[in-house]
Design a protein around this motif. Structure first.
Motif, PDB file in Angstrom:
ATOM      1  N   GLU A 177       0.841  -1.186   0.000  1.00  0.00           N
ATOM      2  CA  GLU A 177       0.000   0.000   0.000  1.00  0.00           C
ATOM      3  C   GLU A 177       0.886   1.249   0.000  1.00  0.00           C
ATOM      4  N   VAL A 178       0.272   2.378  -0.370  1.00  0.00           N
ATOM      5  CA  VAL A 178       1.001   3.643  -0.366  1.00  0.00           C
ATOM      6  C   VAL A 178       1.613   3.906   1.006  1.00  0.00           C
ATOM      7  N   VAL A 179       0.869   3.625   2.057  1.00  0.00           N
ATOM      8  CA  VAL A 179       1.364   3.931   3.409  1.00  0.00           C
ATOM      9  C   VAL A 179       2.554   3.059   3.800  1.00  0.00           C
ATOM     10  N   ASP A 180       2.774   1.955   3.083  1.00  0.00           N
ATOM     11  CA  ASP A 180       3.878   1.054   3.417  1.00  0.00           C
ATOM     12  C   ASP A 180       5.201   1.473   2.794  1.00  0.00           C
ATOM     13  N   VAL A 181       5.152   2.314   1.766  1.00  0.00           N
ATOM     14  CA  VAL A 181       6.382   2.631   1.032  1.00  0.00           C
ATOM     15  C   VAL A 181       6.667   4.130   0.986  1.00  0.00           C
ATOM     16  N   SER A 182       5.973   4.909   1.812  1.00  0.00           N
ATOM     17  CA  SER A 182       6.171   6.360   1.782  1.00  0.00           C
ATOM     18  C   SER A 182       5.929   6.936   3.168  1.00  0.00           C
ATOM     19  N   GLU A 183       6.282   8.211   3.318  1.00  0.00           N
ATOM     20  CA  GLU A 183       6.155   8.870   4.605  1.00  0.00           C
ATOM     21  C   GLU A 183       5.090   9.961   4.545  1.00  0.00           C
ATOM     22  N   PRO A 184       4.376  10.195   5.663  1.00  0.00           N
ATOM     23  CA  PRO A 184       3.394  11.295   5.694  1.00  0.00           C
ATOM     24  C   PRO A 184       4.074  12.627   5.397  1.00  0.00           C
ATOM     25  N   SER A 185       3.387  13.450   4.619  1.00  0.00           N
ATOM     26  CA  SER A 185       3.981  14.722   4.197  1.00  0.00           C
ATOM     27  C   SER A 185       3.588  15.893   5.086  1.00  0.00           C
ATOM     28  N   GLY A 186       2.561  15.718   5.923  1.00  0.00           N
ATOM     29  CA  GLY A 186       2.050  16.848   6.682  1.00  0.00           C
ATOM     30  C   GLY A 186       1.060  17.678   5.890  1.00  0.00           C
ATOM     31  N   LEU A 187       0.721  17.239   4.678  1.00  0.00           N
ATOM     32  CA  LEU A 187      -0.244  17.930   3.833  1.00  0.00           C
ATOM     33  C   LEU A 187      -1.521  17.091   3.730  1.00  0.00           C
ATOM     34  N   ALA A 188      -2.632  17.752   3.402  1.00  0.00           N
ATOM     35  CA  ALA A 188      -3.915  17.071   3.308  1.00  0.00           C
ATOM     36  C   ALA A 188      -4.368  16.967   1.861  1.00  0.00           C
ATOM     37  N   CYS A 189      -5.052  15.875   1.542  1.00  0.00           N
ATOM     38  CA  CYS A 189      -5.591  15.674   0.200  1.00  0.00           C
ATOM     39  C   CYS A 189      -6.802  16.580  -0.012  1.00  0.00           C
ATOM     40  N   PRO A 190      -6.838  17.395  -1.057  1.00  0.00           N
ATOM     41  CA  PRO A 190      -7.986  18.268  -1.299  1.00  0.00           C
ATOM     42  C   PRO A 190      -9.276  17.505  -1.602  1.00  0.00           C
ATOM     43  N   ASP A 191      -9.152  16.260  -2.072  1.00  0.00           N
ATOM     44  CA  ASP A 191     -10.346  15.506  -2.453  1.00  0.00           C
ATOM     45  C   ASP A 191     -11.024  14.823  -1.270  1.00  0.00           C
ATOM     46  N   CYS A 192     -10.244  14.355  -0.287  1.00  0.00           N
ATOM     47  CA  CYS A 192     -10.849  13.584   0.803  1.00  0.00           C
ATOM     48  C   CYS A 192     -10.383  14.030   2.179  1.00  0.00           C
ATOM     49  N   ASP A 193      -9.494  15.021   2.246  1.00  0.00           N
ATOM     50  CA  ASP A 193      -8.961  15.548   3.506  1.00  0.00           C
ATOM     51  C   ASP A 193      -8.062  14.552   4.243  1.00  0.00           C
ATOM     52  N   GLY A 194      -7.714  13.440   3.606  1.00  0.00           N
ATOM     53  CA  GLY A 194      -6.803  12.494   4.222  1.00  0.00           C
ATOM     54  C   GLY A 194      -5.365  12.957   4.127  1.00  0.00           C
ATOM     55  N   VAL A 195      -4.490  12.311   4.887  1.00  0.00           N
ATOM     56  CA  VAL A 195      -3.064  12.643   4.867  1.00  0.00           C
ATOM     57  C   VAL A 195      -2.470  12.274   3.514  1.00  0.00           C
ATOM     58  N   LEU A 196      -1.672  13.164   2.949  1.00  0.00           N
ATOM     59  CA  LEU A 196      -0.928  12.870   1.733  1.00  0.00           C
ATOM     60  C   LEU A 196       0.439  12.301   2.112  1.00  0.00           C
ATOM     61  N   PHE A 197       0.852  11.264   1.384  1.00  0.00           N
ATOM     62  CA  PHE A 197       2.154  10.647   1.589  1.00  0.00           C
ATOM     63  C   PHE A 197       3.083  11.045   0.446  1.00  0.00           C
ATOM     64  N   SER A 198       4.308  11.409   0.797  1.00  0.00           N
ATOM     65  CA  SER A 198       5.282  11.851  -0.200  1.00  0.00           C
ATOM     66  C   SER A 198       5.876  10.649  -0.919  1.00  0.00           C
TER      67      SER A 198
END
Length: 343
Positions: free
Chosen positions: A222-243
């Motif tokens: 999954e995306v969360v397994d191979v990347s780090e949280p960016s501290g930014l929010a997704c404009p579409d769902c308000d979830g955490v964006l991963f870099s």
């Protein structure tokens, strides 16, 4: 095993109909390659692109269908609200998450073509805003494919070609109508797709997300397994964006919405401006309501209450004046956003 470079993938956005028409008009009628096209379209649209391109050049043009094998000497266009992907020699249509707010997305097609065809694919970037397609074109080059970019000076919207050239070493930079001859030469080249470098795991994950719900293989992280949280929010769902890279150019949220830094910045700019206009409306309503309440208190003989609401009215009126000047100045949020200067 050697094979010809017989897949051409093309991406266009703003100004893309004109560029694609010129591109299709310059293709030879006997081009021994399949040509797959993504043009950004609104979800509810009925695409007239196949008819337009069929009138522009000698090759037959069809809207792609899920599971359809690709024929040479034919152009296929992505339908609205579906990612167009390549898998096991056939085309796949997917309602996977949007990328930069788009479905179909150029990067999704380019990424799948790079994985399926390796060095036997040529990517073409035409007119458009921002930078969709740049990451996919970079992956095509990394895996040994060719990259052709429209001359930004000819493009109606040069941002997409300019961004592609800033990140990718293009094999040719040409007007759209002159690309056909180059592509005809590329098709005569024979390559071994098996010699391509392995797909980076991040790109495998992104391809897996684009194919979500369409029988994508198990075992992909999954995306969360191979990347780090960016501290930014997704404009579409308000979830955490991963870099997704160390340059801060690519992001995805847990559910799969993808953004490049440029597209995210522009979307944030629009969201902020929308919020400021909503704040202006609320302040104007509060100003008017405070004035009514002050009048009512005066009529009922409560001067202290009337004075309090009158102060509220004056404060709201001042805030309205300041915010309206800011929004109308053209140098605030909208002026600071990523704008296409050719618009």
């Amino acid at each position: 095993m050697l094979r010809p470079r017989d897949l051409v993938v093309v991406g266009a956005s703003a100004g893309g109909v004109e560029a694609l028409s010129a591109f299709a008009g310059g293709l030879p009628g006997d081009l021994p390659a399949s040509v797959l096209v993504v043009l950004h379209l609104p979800p509810g649209a009925v695409s007239a692109l196949p008819a337009i391109l069929a009138r522009s050049g000698p090759l037959p043009v069809r809207e792609a269908e899920d599971g359809e094998p690709m024929e040479r000497s034919c152009i296929y266009t992505a339908p609205p609200d579906r990612h167009l992907l390549v898998e096991d020699g056939v085309m796949r249509l997917s309602r996977g998450p949007t990328e930069n707010g788009h479905r179909p997305a150029i990067d999704a097609l380019f990424r799948s073509a790079a994985r399926a065809f390796g060095s036997a694919v040529t990517g073409v970037v035409l007119s458009g805003s921002l930078d969709d397609g740049v990451n996919g074109l970079e992956l095509i080059k990394t895996r040994g494919g060719r990259a052709v970019v429209q001359d930004p000076g000819e493009a109606v919207f040069p941002s997409m070609p300019e961004n592609a050239l800033a990140r990718v070493e293009a094999d040719f930079v040409l007007p759209a109508k002159e690309m056909g001859g180059v592509l005809a030469d590329y098709v005569r080249e024979h390559v071994d797709p098996a010699e391509a470098d392995p797909m980076p795991i991040i790109d495998e994950v992104e391809l897996h997300v684009a194919r979500s719900g369409d029988g994508a293989e198990a075992g992909i992280p999954e995306v969360v397994d191979v990347s780090e949280p960016s501290g930014l929010a997704c404009p579409d769902c308000d979830g955490v964006l991963f870099s997704l890279d160390d340059r801060g150019n690519r992001y995805r949220c847990r559910v799969g919405h993808a953004w490049t830094a440029q597209a995210l910045f522009e979307r944030q700019t629009l969201d902020i401006e929308h919020a400021l206009w909503a704040a202006l409306r609320a302040l104007e309503e509060q100003r008017d309501l405070a004035a009514r309440m002050a009048r009512d208190a005066t009529d009922r003989g409560f001067p202290l209450v009337a004075d309090r609401y009158q102060r509220h009215r004056e404060e709201s009126a001042h805030a309205v004046s300041v915010l309206r000047r800011f929004l109308y100045s053209g140098v605030g949020v909208a002026g600071a956003g990523v704008q296409d200067t050719s618009a």
